[in-house]
Design a protein around this motif. Sequence first.
Motif, PDB file in Angstrom:
ATOM      1  N   ALA A  32       7.651 -10.666  11.607  1.00 23.85           N
ATOM      2  CA  ALA A  32       8.264  -9.899  11.730  1.00 23.85           C
ATOM      3  C   ALA A  32       7.261  -7.873  11.124  1.00 23.85           C
ATOM      4  CB  ALA A  32      10.031  -9.671  11.525  1.00 23.85           C
ATOM      5  N   ALA A  33       7.485  -8.997   9.840  1.00 24.30           N
ATOM      6  CA  ALA A  33       6.495  -7.671   8.848  1.00 24.30           C
ATOM      7  C   ALA A  33       5.319  -7.483   9.405  1.00 24.30           C
ATOM      8  CB  ALA A  33       6.092  -8.280   7.301  1.00 24.30           C
ATOM      9  N   LEU A  34       4.548  -8.776   9.730  1.00 24.03           N
ATOM     10  CA  LEU A  34       3.279  -8.263  10.346  1.00 24.03           C
ATOM     11  C   LEU A  34       3.210  -7.541  11.529  1.00 24.03           C
ATOM     12  CD1 LEU A  34       1.388 -11.720  10.586  1.00 24.03           C
ATOM     13  CD2 LEU A  34       0.454  -8.949   8.492  1.00 24.03           C
ATOM     14  N   ALA A  35       4.479  -7.793  13.106  1.00 25.72           N
ATOM     15  CA  ALA A  35       3.947  -7.153  14.180  1.00 25.72           C
ATOM     16  C   ALA A  35       3.890  -6.151  13.744  1.00 25.72           C
ATOM     17  CB  ALA A  35       5.566  -7.167  14.422  1.00 25.72           C
ATOM     18  N   GLY A  36       4.982  -4.937  12.835  1.00 28.46           N
ATOM     19  CA  GLY A  36       4.825  -3.617  12.108  1.00 28.46           C
ATOM     20  C   GLY A  36       3.562  -3.128  11.436  1.00 28.46           C
ATOM     21  N   ASN A  68      -4.394  -3.903  15.399  1.00 28.03           N
ATOM     22  CA  ASN A  68      -4.621  -2.136  15.085  1.00 28.03           C
ATOM     23  C   ASN A  68      -4.040  -1.758  13.741  1.00 28.03           C
ATOM     24  OD1 ASN A  68      -5.123  -1.417  18.138  1.00 28.03           O
ATOM     25  ND2 ASN A  68      -2.467  -2.549  18.252  1.00 28.03           N
ATOM     26  N   ALA A  69      -3.386  -2.784  12.582  1.00 27.76           N
ATOM     27  CA  ALA A  69      -3.421  -2.329  11.535  1.00 27.76           C
ATOM     28  C   ALA A  69      -4.633  -2.625  10.589  1.00 27.76           C
ATOM     29  CB  ALA A  69      -2.627  -4.555  11.062  1.00 27.76           C
ATOM     30  N   PHE A 118       1.062  -1.209   1.184  1.00 28.43           N
ATOM     31  CA  PHE A 118       1.228  -2.303   2.531  1.00 28.43           C
ATOM     32  C   PHE A 118       2.169  -2.880   2.497  1.00 28.43           C
ATOM     33  CE2 PHE A 118      -2.887  -2.039  -0.588  1.00 28.43           C
ATOM     34  CZ  PHE A 118      -3.830  -1.773   0.056  1.00 28.43           C
ATOM     35  N   ASP A 119       2.279  -3.432   3.800  1.00 26.06           N
ATOM     36  CA  ASP A 119       3.447  -4.193   4.589  1.00 26.06           C
ATOM     37  C   ASP A 119       2.952  -5.294   4.052  1.00 26.06           C
ATOM     38  OD1 ASP A 119       4.377  -1.301   5.359  1.00 26.06           O
ATOM     39  OD2 ASP A 119       2.556  -1.945   6.354  1.00 26.06           O
ATOM     40  N   VAL A 120       1.989  -6.274   3.146  1.00 22.15           N
ATOM     41  CA  VAL A 120       2.199  -7.580   4.138  1.00 22.15           C
ATOM     42  C   VAL A 120       0.679  -8.038   2.874  1.00 22.15           C
ATOM     43  CG1 VAL A 120       0.861  -9.914   5.190  1.00 22.15           C
ATOM     44  CG2 VAL A 120       2.420  -7.992   5.964  1.00 22.15           C
ATOM     45  N   ALA A 121       0.972  -8.721   2.178  1.00 23.30           N
ATOM     46  CA  ALA A 121      -0.512  -8.996   1.146  1.00 23.30           C
ATOM     47  C   ALA A 121      -0.434 -10.361   1.313  1.00 23.30           C
ATOM     48  CB  ALA A 121      -0.543  -8.148   0.028  1.00 23.30           C
ATOM     49  N   ALA A 137       4.330  -5.514  -7.630  1.00 20.84           N
ATOM     50  CA  ALA A 137       4.241  -3.728  -7.060  1.00 20.84           C
ATOM     51  C   ALA A 137       4.792  -3.987  -5.707  1.00 20.84           C
ATOM     52  CB  ALA A 137       2.335  -3.954  -6.039  1.00 20.84           C
ATOM     53  N   ALA A 138       5.166  -4.750  -5.581  1.00 17.77           N
ATOM     54  CA  ALA A 138       6.770  -5.180  -4.625  1.00 17.77           C
ATOM     55  C   ALA A 138       5.988  -4.632  -2.846  1.00 17.77           C
ATOM     56  CB  ALA A 138       7.337  -3.513  -4.884  1.00 17.77           C
ATOM     57  N   VAL A 139       5.473  -5.347  -2.450  1.00 20.07           N
ATOM     58  CA  VAL A 139       5.104  -5.522  -1.386  1.00 20.07           C
ATOM     59  C   VAL A 139       5.884  -6.387  -1.000  1.00 20.07           C
ATOM     60  CG1 VAL A 139       2.675  -6.504  -0.115  1.00 20.07           C
ATOM     61  CG2 VAL A 139       2.350  -5.759  -1.862  1.00 20.07           C
ATOM     62  N   PRO A 140       6.621  -5.933   0.196  1.00 23.33           N
ATOM     63  CA  PRO A 140       7.144  -6.681   0.971  1.00 23.33           C
ATOM     64  C   PRO A 140       7.294  -7.880   1.667  1.00 23.33           C
ATOM     65  CG  PRO A 140       7.136  -4.030   2.220  1.00 23.33           C
ATOM     66  CD  PRO A 140       5.550  -4.866   1.110  1.00 23.33           C
ATOM     67  N   ALA A 141       5.880  -8.638   1.673  1.00 28.47           N
ATOM     68  CA  ALA A 141       5.391  -9.906   2.751  1.00 28.47           C
ATOM     69  C   ALA A 141       4.542 -10.051   1.779  1.00 28.47           C
ATOM     70  CB  ALA A 141       5.158  -9.919   4.086  1.00 28.47           C
ATOM     71  N   ARG A 142       4.590 -12.081   0.721  1.00 28.74           N
ATOM     72  CA  ARG A 142       3.475 -11.784  -0.284  1.00 28.74           C
ATOM     73  C   ARG A 142       2.712 -13.527   0.596  1.00 28.74           C
ATOM     74  NH1 ARG A 142       7.366  -9.139  -2.978  1.00 28.74           N
ATOM     75  NH2 ARG A 142       7.816 -11.022  -3.760  1.00 28.74           N
ATOM     76  N   ILE A 143       2.533 -13.799   0.954  1.00 25.83           N
ATOM     77  CA  ILE A 143       1.667 -15.452   2.195  1.00 25.83           C
ATOM     78  C   ILE A 143       0.569 -15.538   0.554  1.00 25.83           C
ATOM     79  CG2 ILE A 143       1.115 -16.448   3.872  1.00 25.83           C
ATOM     80  CD1 ILE A 143       1.906 -13.125   5.233  1.00 25.83           C
TER      81      ILE A 143
END
Length: 406
Positions: A32-36, A68-69, A118-121, A137-143
Motif C-alpha cells: 500500500a505504501a509503494l502504491a502511493g 512513476n516514483a 521518503f515513503d519507502v526504503a 529517520a522515520a521512513v514509514p516502510a522499511r524493507i
Amino acid sequence: MPGSENQSDPLEASRAGARAVAGSPAADRARAALAGARQIAILTKFRFMGDTVVATPFLGQLRRHYPNAAITLVAAPSVQTALANCPHLDRIVPLDVRGRSRWQHGRELYSVLRSGRFDVAFLLNRSLHCAATTALAAVPARIGYVNEFRRTLLTVPIPYYFDRNEVDCHLDMLRALGMPATDALPDLWISEEEQARAREILRERGWSGGPLIGVQPGANDPGIREWGAERYARVADVLAQETGAQIVLMGGEGEGATAARMADALHAHPINLVAELKLRDALAVIGQCGLWLGNDTGLLHCAVAQRVASVGLFGPNKVVRWGYNAPRHRSLVVFPDEPARDDSAVRRCLDAIAEEDVLAAARTVLRETEGASAGAWQEARSLAPAKPPYFAATLTSSLLAPARRR
C-alpha cells in the motif's frame, strides 16, 4: 529453512521464505505504501562498488513495477560514477565512510533520509547501523534483511540466505512483496563517447585494433583473493597466442606490484593500465575486451555487466554469493574437504585451481561468444527467466555459513 518439503532444492526453499513474507500483513502495508509512494530510497554498501553493481537487476525491476516514483540510491561515492547514465534511478546520493566516524556517517545518512521525505526504503545492505538510522529517520516502510539483529527496526524483515547469489537475494525484496522477479545479470551504461575515448586510450598505449584480453591479477585482500600473477601470465600467454589478442592489465591503487610481476612473467608485452585511469575510462576499456580474467573483485562484476566473456576465480567462501555460471561467464572454485573457516583454507583452495581449468573455461566462454547471434546477445541482456540455478554452485549443507560474510 522454511518449507521442509523443499529441503532438496535450496533455491526453492529459500524462495519459499520470501513467499511466506509476501502473504503477511506487513507486506500488505508495504504494498500500500509503494502504491502511493512518491519517493523511494535504496541503500547499498558504502565501501564496495561491486556490491551495488550487482544490485542493478533489482533497480531495473523495481523501476518496472513503479515507473512513476522517484527512486534515489544512497551508496558509496564510486557508485555515482559507476552507475552514471542508469535509467532506473532519478538520483544518486554519495556518502563516504572513509575518514568519518560512525556518528558522522550516521548523521549524514539521517540528514539525507529526513530531507528526502521518503515513503519507502529498501535496505540492500545488512548493516544494523543503517537500519537503525533509517528507523530513526522515520521512513514509514522499511524493507530489508532480517540478520544483524535488525528485525525490530524493519517494517518488512526478509530472510537472507548465505548460500544464495547476491543478485537473487536482492530480488527476494520484490518477491517478498508479491511482485514477480526474474533472474538477470548486472548492467552498466557506457556511452558511445566513452567507448570512443577508451579506444583512443588503448591506441595511445600501442593497441593494434585487434582482440583484447583484460586481466586483473590483483585484488583487495590479496591473500584470499589473488590467484597468482605468474599463473595469470602463463594462461594469458597461451590465450594470446591462440587468439592473436593483446593483453590489457587492469586494477586499482595498491595493485601495481602484482601487475608488474605478471607483466615481467609474460612473453607478450602487455598494455598496463593499472591505477592509471579514472573509473569511467577504466569501465569503458573493460568493455572493449573480448575476454576478462580476474579475481573476485568489483571489476569482474563490471565486465559481466558489459557482457564481456569472463572467467572469475574465487575462494570457496565467496563463489556462491558473488560468482556467475551463465552463458559467456564462468566462476572457478575448489571446495575444501572441510568447511573453509580460516584464511589459510581459502588460500589452499585458490592455489588448487589449475591453470588447465582456467584455460578450458576461457576457451569455452570465447566459443560461446563467437557462436552467439546478435539476437542472442540482446536476449542475454534482457530480464528473461533463466533455468535455476542460474548463478554459481550451491553450497553443500556443511558450508551454509561462510567464514567471511561480506
